[in-house]
Design a protein around this motif. Sequence first.
Motif, PDB file in Angstrom:
ATOM      1  N   ASP A  34      -6.598  -2.338  -4.994  1.00  0.00           N
ATOM      2  CA  ASP A  34      -5.309  -2.324  -6.291  1.00  0.00           C
ATOM      3  C   ASP A  34      -6.632  -2.133  -7.482  1.00  0.00           C
ATOM      4  OD1 ASP A  34      -3.688  -2.185  -8.384  1.00  0.00           O
ATOM      5  OD2 ASP A  34      -1.927  -2.071  -7.378  1.00  0.00           O
ATOM      6  N   LYS A  35      -7.098  -0.622  -7.993  1.00  0.00           N
ATOM      7  CA  LYS A  35      -7.286  -0.619  -9.450  1.00  0.00           C
ATOM      8  C   LYS A  35      -6.694  -1.642 -10.597  1.00  0.00           C
ATOM      9  CE  LYS A  35      -5.737   3.501 -11.261  1.00  0.00           C
ATOM     10  NZ  LYS A  35      -6.962   4.882 -11.140  1.00  0.00           N
ATOM     11  N   TYR A  36      -5.495  -1.853 -10.321  1.00  0.00           N
ATOM     12  CA  TYR A  36      -4.620  -2.177 -11.563  1.00  0.00           C
ATOM     13  C   TYR A  36      -4.123  -3.917 -11.210  1.00  0.00           C
ATOM     14  CZ  TYR A  36      -3.635   2.616 -13.139  1.00  0.00           C
ATOM     15  OH  TYR A  36      -4.371   3.336 -13.550  1.00  0.00           O
ATOM     16  N   PHE A  37      -4.830  -4.379 -10.623  1.00  0.00           N
ATOM     17  CA  PHE A  37      -4.775  -5.727  -9.620  1.00  0.00           C
ATOM     18  C   PHE A  37      -5.932  -5.737  -8.263  1.00  0.00           C
ATOM     19  CE2 PHE A  37      -0.305  -4.247 -10.909  1.00  0.00           C
ATOM     20  CZ  PHE A  37      -0.251  -5.475 -11.839  1.00  0.00           C
ATOM     21  N   PRO A  38      -6.638  -6.458  -8.990  1.00  0.00           N
ATOM     22  CA  PRO A  38      -7.976  -6.849  -8.703  1.00  0.00           C
ATOM     23  C   PRO A  38      -7.738  -7.752  -7.035  1.00  0.00           C
ATOM     24  CG  PRO A  38      -8.478  -7.873 -10.611  1.00  0.00           C
ATOM     25  CD  PRO A  38      -7.425  -7.102 -10.007  1.00  0.00           C
ATOM     26  N   ASP A  39      -6.409  -8.060  -7.094  1.00  0.00           N
ATOM     27  CA  ASP A  39      -7.186  -9.311  -5.895  1.00  0.00           C
ATOM     28  C   ASP A  39      -5.598  -8.929  -4.805  1.00  0.00           C
ATOM     29  OD1 ASP A  39      -8.635 -11.256  -7.488  1.00  0.00           O
ATOM     30  OD2 ASP A  39      -6.869 -12.537  -8.643  1.00  0.00           O
ATOM     31  N   SER A  40      -5.090  -7.417  -5.285  1.00  0.00           N
ATOM     32  CA  SER A  40      -4.554  -7.352  -4.071  1.00  0.00           C
ATOM     33  C   SER A  40      -5.141  -5.979  -3.664  1.00  0.00           C
ATOM     34  CB  SER A  40      -3.412  -6.468  -5.170  1.00  0.00           C
ATOM     35  OG  SER A  40      -1.935  -7.843  -5.613  1.00  0.00           O
ATOM     36  N   PHE A  41      -4.424  -6.042  -2.443  1.00  0.00           N
ATOM     37  CA  PHE A  41      -4.868  -5.203  -1.390  1.00  0.00           C
ATOM     38  C   PHE A  41      -3.353  -3.913  -0.577  1.00  0.00           C
ATOM     39  CE2 PHE A  41      -8.121  -8.045  -2.279  1.00  0.00           C
ATOM     40  CZ  PHE A  41      -9.349  -7.232  -2.075  1.00  0.00           C
ATOM     41  N   GLU A  42      -4.037  -3.073  -0.922  1.00  0.00           N
ATOM     42  CA  GLU A  42      -2.371  -2.025  -0.468  1.00  0.00           C
ATOM     43  C   GLU A  42      -2.897  -1.847   0.690  1.00  0.00           C
ATOM     44  OE1 GLU A  42       0.244  -1.379  -2.592  1.00  0.00           O
ATOM     45  OE2 GLU A  42      -0.480  -2.976  -3.710  1.00  0.00           O
ATOM     46  N   GLY A  43      -1.600  -1.288   1.748  1.00  0.00           N
ATOM     47  CA  GLY A  43      -1.734  -0.234   3.073  1.00  0.00           C
ATOM     48  C   GLY A  43      -0.593   0.220   3.330  1.00  0.00           C
ATOM     49  N   LYS A  44      -1.405   0.188   4.771  1.00  0.00           N
ATOM     50  CA  LYS A  44       0.404   1.100   5.460  1.00  0.00           C
ATOM     51  C   LYS A  44       0.755   1.216   6.432  1.00  0.00           C
ATOM     52  CE  LYS A  44      -0.181   5.494   2.587  1.00  0.00           C
ATOM     53  NZ  LYS A  44       0.846   6.189   1.738  1.00  0.00           N
ATOM     54  N   ALA A  45       2.010   0.593   6.953  1.00  0.00           N
ATOM     55  CA  ALA A  45       2.769   0.327   8.071  1.00  0.00           C
ATOM     56  C   ALA A  45       4.094   1.046   8.621  1.00  0.00           C
ATOM     57  CB  ALA A  45       2.670  -1.668   8.538  1.00  0.00           C
ATOM     58  N   GLN A  46       4.258   0.617   9.962  1.00  0.00           N
ATOM     59  CA  GLN A  46       5.275   0.860  10.166  1.00  0.00           C
ATOM     60  C   GLN A  46       6.015  -0.282  10.499  1.00  0.00           C
ATOM     61  OE1 GLN A  46       6.827   4.360  11.464  1.00  0.00           O
ATOM     62  NE2 GLN A  46       4.794   4.918  10.554  1.00  0.00           N
ATOM     63  N   TRP A  47       8.002   0.326  10.068  1.00  0.00           N
ATOM     64  CA  TRP A  47       8.797  -1.290  10.155  1.00  0.00           C
ATOM     65  C   TRP A  47      10.161  -0.322  10.999  1.00  0.00           C
ATOM     66  CZ3 TRP A  47       8.922  -5.866   8.691  1.00  0.00           C
ATOM     67  CH2 TRP A  47      10.138  -6.520   8.943  1.00  0.00           C
ATOM     68  N   ASN A  48       9.801  -0.082  12.224  1.00  0.00           N
ATOM     69  CA  ASN A  48      11.292  -0.353  12.863  1.00  0.00           C
ATOM     70  C   ASN A  48      11.821   1.588  13.023  1.00  0.00           C
ATOM     71  OD1 ASN A  48      12.229  -2.275  13.479  1.00  0.00           O
ATOM     72  ND2 ASN A  48      13.222  -2.683  11.568  1.00  0.00           N
ATOM     73  N   GLY A  49      10.421   1.949  12.393  1.00  0.00           N
ATOM     74  CA  GLY A  49      10.200   3.699  12.956  1.00  0.00           C
ATOM     75  C   GLY A  49       9.957   4.092  11.530  1.00  0.00           C
ATOM     76  N   HIS A  50       9.800   3.642  10.650  1.00  0.00           N
ATOM     77  CA  HIS A  50       9.489   4.607   9.146  1.00  0.00           C
ATOM     78  C   HIS A  50       8.214   3.286   8.373  1.00  0.00           C
ATOM     79  CE1 HIS A  50      12.123   1.549   7.594  1.00  0.00           C
ATOM     80  NE2 HIS A  50      11.692   1.572   6.361  1.00  0.00           N
ATOM     81  N   GLY A  51       7.660   4.496   7.818  1.00  0.00           N
ATOM     82  CA  GLY A  51       6.550   4.108   6.989  1.00  0.00           C
ATOM     83  C   GLY A  51       6.938   3.668   5.671  1.00  0.00           C
ATOM     84  N   ILE A  52       5.951   2.049   5.288  1.00  0.00           N
ATOM     85  CA  ILE A  52       6.470   1.159   4.881  1.00  0.00           C
ATOM     86  C   ILE A  52       4.826   1.188   3.752  1.00  0.00           C
ATOM     87  CG2 ILE A  52       7.931   0.650   5.401  1.00  0.00           C
ATOM     88  CD1 ILE A  52       6.660  -1.886   5.371  1.00  0.00           C
ATOM     89  N   ALA A  53       5.126   0.683   2.425  1.00  0.00           N
ATOM     90  CA  ALA A  53       3.625   0.299   2.146  1.00  0.00           C
ATOM     91  C   ALA A  53       3.532  -1.594   2.394  1.00  0.00           C
ATOM     92  CB  ALA A  53       3.817   0.258   0.498  1.00  0.00           C
ATOM     93  N   ILE A  54       2.590  -1.818   2.919  1.00  0.00           N
ATOM     94  CA  ILE A  54       1.794  -3.242   2.513  1.00  0.00           C
ATOM     95  C   ILE A  54       0.911  -3.614   1.658  1.00  0.00           C
ATOM     96  CG2 ILE A  54       0.764  -5.584   3.898  1.00  0.00           C
ATOM     97  CD1 ILE A  54       3.328  -4.005   5.488  1.00  0.00           C
ATOM     98  N   ARG A  55       1.174  -4.873   1.252  1.00  0.00           N
ATOM     99  CA  ARG A  55       0.325  -5.326  -0.198  1.00  0.00           C
ATOM    100  C   ARG A  55       0.165  -6.750  -0.201  1.00  0.00           C
ATOM    101  NH1 ARG A  55       3.844  -4.214  -3.518  1.00  0.00           N
ATOM    102  NH2 ARG A  55       5.112  -5.671  -3.817  1.00  0.00           N
ATOM    103  N   LEU A  56      -0.920  -7.060  -0.114  1.00  0.00           N
ATOM    104  CA  LEU A  56      -1.227  -8.287  -0.110  1.00  0.00           C
ATOM    105  C   LEU A  56      -1.879  -8.998  -1.208  1.00  0.00           C
ATOM    106  CD1 LEU A  56      -3.837  -7.840   3.259  1.00  0.00           C
ATOM    107  CD2 LEU A  56      -0.798  -8.347   3.660  1.00  0.00           C
ATOM    108  N   SER A  57      -1.489  -9.610  -1.360  1.00  0.00           N
ATOM    109  CA  SER A  57      -1.800 -10.392  -2.594  1.00  0.00           C
ATOM    110  C   SER A  57      -3.034 -11.939  -2.279  1.00  0.00           C
ATOM    111  CB  SER A  57      -0.978 -10.347  -3.971  1.00  0.00           C
ATOM    112  OG  SER A  57      -1.431 -10.721  -4.847  1.00  0.00           O
ATOM    113  N   VAL A  58      -4.328 -12.002  -2.904  1.00  0.00           N
ATOM    114  CA  VAL A  58      -5.272 -12.914  -2.500  1.00  0.00           C
ATOM    115  C   VAL A  58      -4.615 -14.169  -4.087  1.00  0.00           C
ATOM    116  CG1 VAL A  58      -7.114 -13.824  -2.713  1.00  0.00           C
ATOM    117  CG2 VAL A  58      -6.096 -11.742  -1.455  1.00  0.00           C
TER     118      VAL A  58
END
Length: 144
Positions: free
Chosen positions: A11-35
């Motif tokens: 994430d360009k605004y939060f350098p310790d966070s990483f954004e990705g996508k995943a499937q949750w019960n059949g629909h897409g969601i965003a996943i954020r991992l924050s170190v």
Amino acid sequence: MDFDLGRFVADKYFPDSFEGKAQWNGHGIAIRLSVETDNETKCTLGALAVSAKTLLAQAEQWDAAAKDKIIEKLYVLWKDTCAKDENGNLNRDEFYAKMQLTSIGIYDGEYFEMEYENWDLFQSQWIMVVGTLSDGIEDAGIAG
């Protein structure tokens, strides 16, 4: 990049966070991992990815637990304060059916936040559900 989870972008605004996508019960969601490098536990990105995989693998169980907590904490509040004429007769299941999980943020190894769109049941607010992998869903509330 994680073989099972796919590509994550810093994430360009939060350098310790990483954004990705995943499937949750059949629909897409965003996943954020924050170190959270300022935290004493110094959780690694790999540990956060393991937590994400655990949540995703058990999506049905986590979804059911989140539903129970949302209904427990917010249904009566909504009926008493926000129910509109056309939506005022929603039962608990219909109320929850208007929610859609849009993202999960994972912090500190096993702490997570689930963000739900609620189609204006609470005006322009969203629903936040928090928990840990070890203790389960802890709370639900209105955010934003």
